[in-house]
Design a protein around this motif. Structure first.
Motif, short mmCIF file in Angstrom:
data_model
loop_
_atom_site.label_atom_id
_atom_site.label_comp_id
_atom_site.label_asym_id
_atom_site.label_seq_id
_atom_site.Cartn_x
_atom_site.Cartn_y
_atom_site.Cartn_z
N ALA A 111 0.85 -1.27 0.28
CA ALA A 111 0.23 -0.62 0.24
C ALA A 111 0.81 1.36 -0.37
O ALA A 111 0.22 2.41 -0.69
CB ALA A 111 -1.00 0.19 0.91
N ASP A 112 1.95 0.72 0.56
CA ASP A 112 2.76 2.19 0.72
C ASP A 112 3.44 2.52 -0.31
O ASP A 112 3.20 3.44 -0.94
CB ASP A 112 3.83 2.20 2.17
N THR A 154 -4.42 2.23 0.66
CA THR A 154 -4.43 2.39 2.04
C THR A 154 -5.02 0.47 1.92
O THR A 154 -5.50 -0.06 0.97
CB THR A 154 -5.46 2.58 2.41
N TRP A 193 -6.40 -2.55 3.72
CA TRP A 193 -7.91 -2.51 4.13
C TRP A 193 -7.32 -3.47 4.70
O TRP A 193 -7.36 -4.48 5.06
CB TRP A 193 -8.70 -3.03 2.85
#
Length: 144
Positions: A120-121, A126, A128
């Motif tokens: 995600a980064d 994000t 989940w």
């Protein structure tokens, strides 16, 4: 048996989600007993997650087979050959359970929540977390 699972992102930002697993289908027989999945091959997979864009959807097709059916076609989906569910003849229910939390671990890919957060980064998204349970369907396995 073929089931279609659709994941939809209703947020305004991209989400990283773990790939859905066939064995997350939960079959319950008429005695309310959860039926077991069998796995006839242990593998390690490299693909473990995907990014779902804002307001985007992703469809997945899950092919489940009865334990007493041997796949005869060599080019069928590997998970179809690999997994089977022990169902007696007659009616049962099935639902899909999807959960990602601090205890998340995918044995095929050795993925943990920290791996999803890292992806995600890197994706400006994000990771989940939460739990979703599908609607429950009734299915009937014919007698042999």
């Amino acid at each position: 048996m073929t089931f279609r699972l659709t994941m939809t992102n209703t947020w305004q930002q991209p989400l990283v989600l773990a790939d859905p697993k066939l064995a997350s289908l939960r079959f319950t027989d008429r005695r309310n007993k959860t039926r077991r999945w069998f796995n006839n091959a242990f593998v390690s997979a490299s693909h473990f997650a995907f990014v779902l864009e804002p307001f985007g959807s992703q469809d997945f097709q899950l092919e489940a087979r009865y334990a007493d059916i041997i796949p005869e076609i060599p080019n069928v989906d590997f998970d179809f050959q690999r997994f089977s569910v022990d169902l007696p003849a007659g009616a049962c229910t099935v639902r899909y359970e999807y959960r990602i939390d601090d205890n998340f671990y995918d044995g095929d890919t050795h993925t943990r929540l920290s791996d999803l957060m890292e992806m995600a980064d890197e994706s400006n998204a994000t990771a989940w977390t939460g739990e979703v349970v599908s609607n429950t369907l009734s299915v009937t396995k014919p007698s042999s």
